[in-house]
Scaffold this motif. Sequence first.
Motif, PDB file in Angstrom:
ATOM      1  N   VAL A   6       0.838  -1.206   0.000  1.00  0.00           N
ATOM      2  CA  VAL A   6       0.000   0.000   0.000  1.00  0.00           C
ATOM      3  C   VAL A   6       0.874   1.259   0.000  1.00  0.00           C
ATOM      4  CG1 VAL A   6      -1.605   1.336   1.424  1.00  0.00           C
ATOM      5  CG2 VAL A   6      -1.990  -1.102   1.076  1.00  0.00           C
ATOM      6  N   ALA A   7       1.952   1.238   0.794  1.00  0.00           N
ATOM      7  CA  ALA A   7       2.825   2.417   0.861  1.00  0.00           C
ATOM      8  C   ALA A   7       3.472   2.681  -0.497  1.00  0.00           C
ATOM      9  CB  ALA A   7       3.891   2.215   1.932  1.00  0.00           C
ATOM     10  N   SER A   8       3.938   1.612  -1.149  1.00  0.00           N
ATOM     11  CA  SER A   8       4.565   1.817  -2.456  1.00  0.00           C
ATOM     12  C   SER A   8       3.526   2.258  -3.479  1.00  0.00           C
ATOM     13  CB  SER A   8       5.292   0.548  -2.909  1.00  0.00           C
ATOM     14  OG  SER A   8       4.411  -0.554  -2.921  1.00  0.00           O
ATOM     15  N   ALA A   9       2.301   1.747  -3.352  1.00  0.00           N
ATOM     16  CA  ALA A   9       1.226   2.194  -4.258  1.00  0.00           C
ATOM     17  C   ALA A   9       0.995   3.691  -4.087  1.00  0.00           C
ATOM     18  CB  ALA A   9      -0.057   1.419  -3.962  1.00  0.00           C
ATOM     19  N   ALA A  10       0.982   4.135  -2.834  1.00  0.00           N
ATOM     20  CA  ALA A  10       0.757   5.565  -2.580  1.00  0.00           C
ATOM     21  C   ALA A  10       1.865   6.398  -3.220  1.00  0.00           C
ATOM     22  CB  ALA A  10       0.690   5.819  -1.074  1.00  0.00           C
ATOM     23  N   CYS A  11       3.101   5.870  -3.165  1.00  0.00           N
ATOM     24  CA  CYS A  11       4.232   6.613  -3.753  1.00  0.00           C
ATOM     25  C   CYS A  11       4.179   6.618  -5.279  1.00  0.00           C
ATOM     26  CB  CYS A  11       5.555   6.016  -3.294  1.00  0.00           C
ATOM     27  SG  CYS A  11       5.855   6.245  -1.551  1.00  0.00           S
ATOM     28  N   LEU A  12       3.444   5.679  -5.851  1.00  0.00           N
ATOM     29  CA  LEU A  12       3.305   5.683  -7.300  1.00  0.00           C
ATOM     30  C   LEU A  12       2.136   6.547  -7.732  1.00  0.00           C
ATOM     31  CD1 LEU A  12       3.802   1.875  -8.018  1.00  0.00           C
ATOM     32  CD2 LEU A  12       5.375   3.713  -8.565  1.00  0.00           C
TER      33      LEU A  12
ATOM     34  N   VAL B 120       9.255  -2.751  -5.866  1.00  0.00           N
ATOM     35  CA  VAL B 120       8.811  -3.056  -4.499  1.00  0.00           C
ATOM     36  C   VAL B 120       7.312  -3.360  -4.497  1.00  0.00           C
ATOM     37  CG1 VAL B 120       8.429  -2.031  -2.225  1.00  0.00           C
ATOM     38  CG2 VAL B 120      10.629  -1.745  -3.361  1.00  0.00           C
ATOM     39  N   HIS B 121       6.554  -2.543  -5.227  1.00  0.00           N
ATOM     40  CA  HIS B 121       5.099  -2.734  -5.254  1.00  0.00           C
ATOM     41  C   HIS B 121       4.737  -4.086  -5.877  1.00  0.00           C
ATOM     42  CE1 HIS B 121       0.905  -1.620  -5.283  1.00  0.00           C
ATOM     43  NE2 HIS B 121       0.819  -1.918  -6.565  1.00  0.00           N
ATOM     44  N   GLU B 122       5.355  -4.406  -6.993  1.00  0.00           N
ATOM     45  CA  GLU B 122       5.032  -5.653  -7.682  1.00  0.00           C
ATOM     46  C   GLU B 122       5.320  -6.868  -6.803  1.00  0.00           C
ATOM     47  OE1 GLU B 122       5.948  -4.290 -12.308  1.00  0.00           O
ATOM     48  OE2 GLU B 122       7.536  -5.139 -11.080  1.00  0.00           O
ATOM     49  N   TRP B 123       6.499  -6.865  -6.176  1.00  0.00           N
ATOM     50  CA  TRP B 123       6.873  -8.067  -5.430  1.00  0.00           C
ATOM     51  C   TRP B 123       6.158  -8.191  -4.103  1.00  0.00           C
ATOM     52  CZ3 TRP B 123       8.866 -12.364  -7.189  1.00  0.00           C
ATOM     53  CH2 TRP B 123       9.456 -12.330  -8.446  1.00  0.00           C
ATOM     54  N   SER B 124       5.953  -7.073  -3.418  1.00  0.00           N
ATOM     55  CA  SER B 124       5.199  -7.161  -2.167  1.00  0.00           C
ATOM     56  C   SER B 124       3.775  -7.620  -2.466  1.00  0.00           C
ATOM     57  CB  SER B 124       5.205  -5.819  -1.439  1.00  0.00           C
ATOM     58  OG  SER B 124       4.657  -4.806  -2.258  1.00  0.00           O
ATOM     59  N   GLY B 125       3.205  -7.145  -3.568  1.00  0.00           N
ATOM     60  CA  GLY B 125       1.847  -7.554  -3.917  1.00  0.00           C
ATOM     61  C   GLY B 125       1.775  -9.023  -4.287  1.00  0.00           C
TER      62      GLY B 125
ATOM     63  N   GLY C  49      -4.746 -10.488  -9.996  1.00  0.00           N
ATOM     64  CA  GLY C  49      -5.001 -10.763 -11.409  1.00  0.00           C
ATOM     65  C   GLY C  49      -4.796  -9.528 -12.274  1.00  0.00           C
ATOM     66  N   THR C  50      -5.416  -8.410 -11.866  1.00  0.00           N
ATOM     67  CA  THR C  50      -5.283  -7.199 -12.670  1.00  0.00           C
ATOM     68  C   THR C  50      -3.847  -6.686 -12.632  1.00  0.00           C
ATOM     69  OG1 THR C  50      -6.069  -5.935 -10.763  1.00  0.00           O
ATOM     70  CG2 THR C  50      -7.691  -6.482 -12.443  1.00  0.00           C
ATOM     71  N   GLY C  51      -3.194  -6.848 -11.499  1.00  0.00           N
ATOM     72  CA  GLY C  51      -1.804  -6.428 -11.394  1.00  0.00           C
ATOM     73  C   GLY C  51      -0.907  -7.203 -12.337  1.00  0.00           C
ATOM     74  N   LEU C  52      -1.133  -8.523 -12.411  1.00  0.00           N
ATOM     75  CA  LEU C  52      -0.317  -9.344 -13.312  1.00  0.00           C
ATOM     76  C   LEU C  52      -0.560  -8.952 -14.763  1.00  0.00           C
ATOM     77  CD1 LEU C  52      -0.596 -12.827 -11.581  1.00  0.00           C
ATOM     78  CD2 LEU C  52       1.463 -11.436 -11.844  1.00  0.00           C
ATOM     79  N   LEU C  53      -1.814  -8.600 -15.101  1.00  0.00           N
ATOM     80  CA  LEU C  53      -2.112  -8.173 -16.468  1.00  0.00           C
ATOM     81  C   LEU C  53      -1.337  -6.904 -16.823  1.00  0.00           C
ATOM     82  CD1 LEU C  53      -5.967  -8.723 -16.874  1.00  0.00           C
ATOM     83  CD2 LEU C  53      -4.122  -9.906 -18.051  1.00  0.00           C
ATOM     84  N   MET C  54      -1.170  -6.022 -15.834  1.00  0.00           N
ATOM     85  CA  MET C  54      -0.440  -4.778 -16.111  1.00  0.00           C
ATOM     86  C   MET C  54       1.063  -5.007 -16.103  1.00  0.00           C
ATOM     87  SD  MET C  54      -2.534  -1.812 -14.162  1.00  0.00           S
ATOM     88  CE  MET C  54      -2.598  -2.554 -12.563  1.00  0.00           C
ATOM     89  N   TRP C  55       1.500  -5.978 -15.291  1.00  0.00           N
ATOM     90  CA  TRP C  55       2.929  -6.243 -15.146  1.00  0.00           C
ATOM     91  C   TRP C  55       3.452  -6.920 -16.409  1.00  0.00           C
ATOM     92  CZ3 TRP C  55       5.030  -9.211 -10.225  1.00  0.00           C
ATOM     93  CH2 TRP C  55       6.419  -9.191 -10.256  1.00  0.00           C
ATOM     94  N   PHE C  56       2.794  -8.016 -16.789  1.00  0.00           N
ATOM     95  CA  PHE C  56       3.232  -8.752 -17.973  1.00  0.00           C
ATOM     96  C   PHE C  56       2.330  -8.352 -19.127  1.00  0.00           C
ATOM     97  CE2 PHE C  56       4.354 -11.206 -14.220  1.00  0.00           C
ATOM     98  CZ  PHE C  56       5.725 -11.310 -14.404  1.00  0.00           C
ATOM     99  N   THR C  57       2.757  -7.299 -19.815  1.00  0.00           N
ATOM    100  CA  THR C  57       1.885  -6.685 -20.806  1.00  0.00           C
ATOM    101  C   THR C  57       1.642  -7.597 -21.999  1.00  0.00           C
ATOM    102  OG1 THR C  57       3.871  -5.585 -21.577  1.00  0.00           O
ATOM    103  CG2 THR C  57       2.389  -4.300 -20.213  1.00  0.00           C
TER     104      THR C  57
END
Lengths: 205, 282
Positions: A33-39, A57-62, A132-140
């Motif tokens: 959440v903290a890294s999300a806020a920083c993004l 940090v956001h990707e891996w913590s999530g 799920g949505t995060g992975l879709l954005m991560w691996f385009t």
Amino acid sequence: MPPPPERPARVRRFTAGQRWVHRTTAWLALVCVASAACLYLPPLAELVGRRRLVVLVHEWSGLLIPLPFLLGLVSRAFRADLRRLNRFGPHDRQWLRSALRRERGPRPAGKFNAGQKVYAGWLAGAVLVMLGTGLLMWFTGLAPLVWRTGATFVHDWLALALAVVLAGHIGKALADPEARRGMRTGSVERGWAAREHPLWEHSDR
Amino acid sequence: MGAPLTGALAPVTAGRCDGNLTVRRGPWRRGVRRWSNRRVSTEERTDPGDPDGRGAPVGRRLVLGMLGLGAAGLVAAPLLQRGVEAVAGRDPTGLTGLLPNGGGFRYYSVASSVPELGPQDYRLTVDGLVERPATYSLDALRGLPQTRLVRDVQCVTGWRVPSTPFEGVPLSRLLDAAGVRPEARAVRFDCFDGTYTESLTLAQARRDDVLVALRMQDRPLGHSHGGPVRLYVAPMYFYKSAKWLSGITLTDRVEPGYWERLGYDVDAWVGRSNGRDDAPTA
């Protein structure tokens, strides 16, 4: 009903394994959440910068948030609590009705009250959707563009809802020191258990 | 008795443990230890009087319901997005800017901190394969003829800001003033954040919709938008429009910029690169 004097004053609520699952998940969620806020929040983004590092940090913590839960499944006590969280009895309906109408009346609850059950179920679903949505954005390359745009939309709005719900969760914990003690030490006062969770049939330990 | 087996939301929900093993019980056999919420140890098994752990599997339905909502949101996103933008577009308070996709710019910086430069200390250098290397102060840039363009801004991460005015000196003008040598093929851009770089081919850099921008939305460029001077490449994704521009260097080949070394396209035409099909901005 006051407990007979020979019964211990505290009752066991969570095992060490369960507390480890909670603590690890909490830290991962906090970092996420903290890294999300920083993004996402411009003032924080301007303060922190370092966009690549924060994204990492956001990707891996999530991604790691479900891991403590999965490891926890080897614990019998953890699985038993999952079952308790899953099942809603008539008393849970009464609890919810009473809570939603802000009535003073009795709010019967087992080991977990209906609010905690709703929170757990909703959060589990929400985390999976974020994953799920995060992975879709991560691996385009995973999906066509329209999916990615949709994933961004869902991820952003659900993040807002999650922020509100997590704030509620933390607020509730801050308001109840004995509940916090239960999660920190594993045991709670017998009186607290009888008051907050009257239908919880705990074994004395 | 007991748990309602309503529809698809509870596909593996067994009936109550009433000893009547039927095909509806689920894929596992009774007595087999498994990770589920039905069979538990004697120690944890709830006795008949204990209401805990009995009743409808509402928790599971909540999980599945959220998954369904997430999938529905994914599908309905384009429609919902337009609705959100329509509402945000009519919002005079600006509060919707705080909401996701509420319109407007997002701040991305790859550096840890960026100095604030003004008329006294800002300098833009033009060097490399040129006849007459030059250094411009902010006032010198302001003194040159300005061009104003109004185009959409499209970020490669999806957000788009409609009809945004940019104003500044056409890059081609600075290139002509420096005298590009015949062996030059490309331009590298450096930034005073110390980290970010960008690049264009010489032909791209000479387009008349590529500016060294001094103003945005009819105001001087603020620091968070890359001020006092940024690059503005109207037809390309916004990562090409390097913020905090401090150096223009003519090179003999394209030197991929910061994000391009991390996999983004060098030729970043909006709608024709990075696997995206956004409407072109120029």
